[in-house]
Write a protein that holds these residues in place. Structure first.
Motif: not given
Length: 332
Positions: A183-189
Motif C-alpha cells: 500500500v503506497a502512501l506518503p510517510v505522513g499517512e
C-alpha cells in the motif's frame, strides 16, 4: 576611548562578515527530537563555525518544506539550496541509488558500504547531470517488517497489505513483482492508515519506525532480507557556485563527517531497537525460518528477472553483482 578602537574595529568587521554571509537553506523530513534531527543541527552548526559565520545555515526539519519530491522541486525553483534526503530524492537526481533498494541483493551493512564506496563517483556524476552536487551519502539501515500477525511463510507475507513509502517506486515495484500487496502512501499517512485498518503493517527501516512511532502493543517484527536504504546530502549547483573554494571545502568536510555520523548513529540505534528496545515497547520479534528466507530470496531474484531494466539498468546491476562477488570472495 583610544583602547576601545581595536575592539570596535573587530566588531564592525565581524558584523560586516555576518551581513555578507552566504545563506544556505536546507530541508529534511527528519522529525524534531530524533537522533537524525540532532545530527542535522550539528551539521549546520559545524558549517557556520568552521566558516567563521561566512555561511548562514537555515534548516527546515520535519517535512516543513515537503517530502523528498517537494524538496527537489523547491531546489529547482531556487526556494531551497539543499536537502538531507532519506533516500528518495537521492534516487531522483542520481538513479544509481535505486540499486540499493533491490531486495535481497546486499546482505548487510558491510556489503552496502563496499558498494557505496565504489559507486560514489558514478552517483556524483549522475547528480551533477541533474544540476545537483552530491555532498555525501550514508546508510540509514535496512528495512524490516512490522505486521499485525506473525509472518511464518511467504504465503502469509503475500496476503498482507503492508505500507511502503509511495515515493519509493523501486521498492513498491519489486514488492508487487514478488506477489505482495504493498500500500503506497506518503510517510505522513502511514500511521493513520494502520490505525484505521487500511494496512496490516509497515516495511521500513527501524529508525523510521521509532522516529514516527509506528509501533504498538501486539505487533510483530520480522527481519526479512528486504533492502538497505541509502540517504544523501545534496546542494544545487547554483548554490555551490556562490561559494568560494575555501567555503566549499568547509561544506564538503562537514558533509563527509555528517554522513559518517548518521551511518554510525543509525547503526547504533538499530542495534538498540532490534536488541531489546522494541521488545520493551511490546513489539514481538519473530525469527525468520531458513525456508522462508530462501523462498523470499528466490522470489526477489525472480522479480529482478521479471522487471528487467525497468527500474535498474542491466549494466549497473552487473557492475554491483561484480562488486559483491569480489567482496564475498574475501570476506566469506
Amino acid at each position: 576611548m583610544r583602547f576601545l578602537a581595536p575592539i570596535l574595529v573587530v566588531i564592525a568587521l565581524s558584523s560586516a562578515a555576518h551581513a555578507d554571509a552566504v545563506r544556505l537553506r536546507f530541508a529534511t523530513i527528519a522529525p524534531e527530537g530524533t537522533g537524525w534531527a540532532r545530527e542535522v543541527k550539528a551539521f549546520a552548526r559545524e558549517i557556520e563555525t568552521a566558516s567563521n559565520g561566512r555561511i548562514a545555515m537555515h534548516v527546515y526539519l520535519g517535512g516543513i518544506a515537503g517530502d523528498d519530491t517537494e524538496m527537489g522541486q523547491r531546489m529547482r525553483r531556487d526556494q531551497l539550496d539543499g536537502a538531507l534526503s532519506a533516500g528518495m530524492l537521492c534516487q531522483d537526481v542520481a538513479p544509481g541509488f535505486s540499486i540499493f533498494r533491490v531486495p535481497g541483493l546486499m546482505q548487510d551493512r558491510a556489503e552496502q558500504g563496499y558498494v557505496q564506496t565504489r559507486l560514489l563517483p558514478t552517483l556524483r556524476e549522475e547528480a551533477h547531470a541533474h544540476g545537483m552536487i552530491l555532498l555525501t551519502t550514508g546508510s540509514l539501515g535496512s528495512d524490516v517488517v512490522l505486521s499485525r500477525v506473525p509472518i511464518d511463510s511467504l504465503e502469509t507475507l503475500k496476503k498482507l497489505h503492508l505500507w511502503i513509502w509511495d515515493l519509493d517506486r523501486t521498492s513498491v515495484a519489486f514488492a508487487r513483482a514478488m506477489g505482495m500487496h504493498p500500500v503506497a502512501l506518503p510517510v505522513g499517512e502511514a500511521g493513520k492508515a494502520y490505525e484505521e485498518g487500511k494496512t496490516d503493517g509497515f516495511v521500513a527501516i527501524p529508525s523510521a519506525i521509532f522516529g514516527f512511532q509506528w509501533f504498538s502493543q501486539r505487533i510483530y517484527l520480522s527481519q526479512l532480507p528486504f533492502a538497505p536504504l541509502q540517504g544523501c546530502a545534496l546542494v544545487t549547483a547554483t548554490a555551490w557556485d556562490r561559494l568560494t573554494p575555501d567555503l566549499r571545502d568547509v561544506v564538503e568536510t562537514a558533509s563527509v563527517k555528517f554522513g559518517l555520523r548518521i551511518a554510525e548513529a543509525t547503526r547504533e540505534q538499530d542495534e538498540e531497537l532490534l536488541g531489546g528496545l522494541f521488545a520493551r515497547q511490546g513489539v514481538r520479534s519473530v525469527p525468520v525460518p531458513p525456508l522462508l528466507r530462501a523462498q523470499f530470496l528466490d522470489a526477489a531474484h525472480a522479480a529482478r528477472d521479471r522487471l528487467g531494466a525497468q527500474l535498474v539498468s542491466q549494466e549497473l546491476l552487473l557492475k554491483v553483482q561484480s562488486f559483491l562477488a569480489d567482496y564475498r570472495s574475501v570476506h566469506h
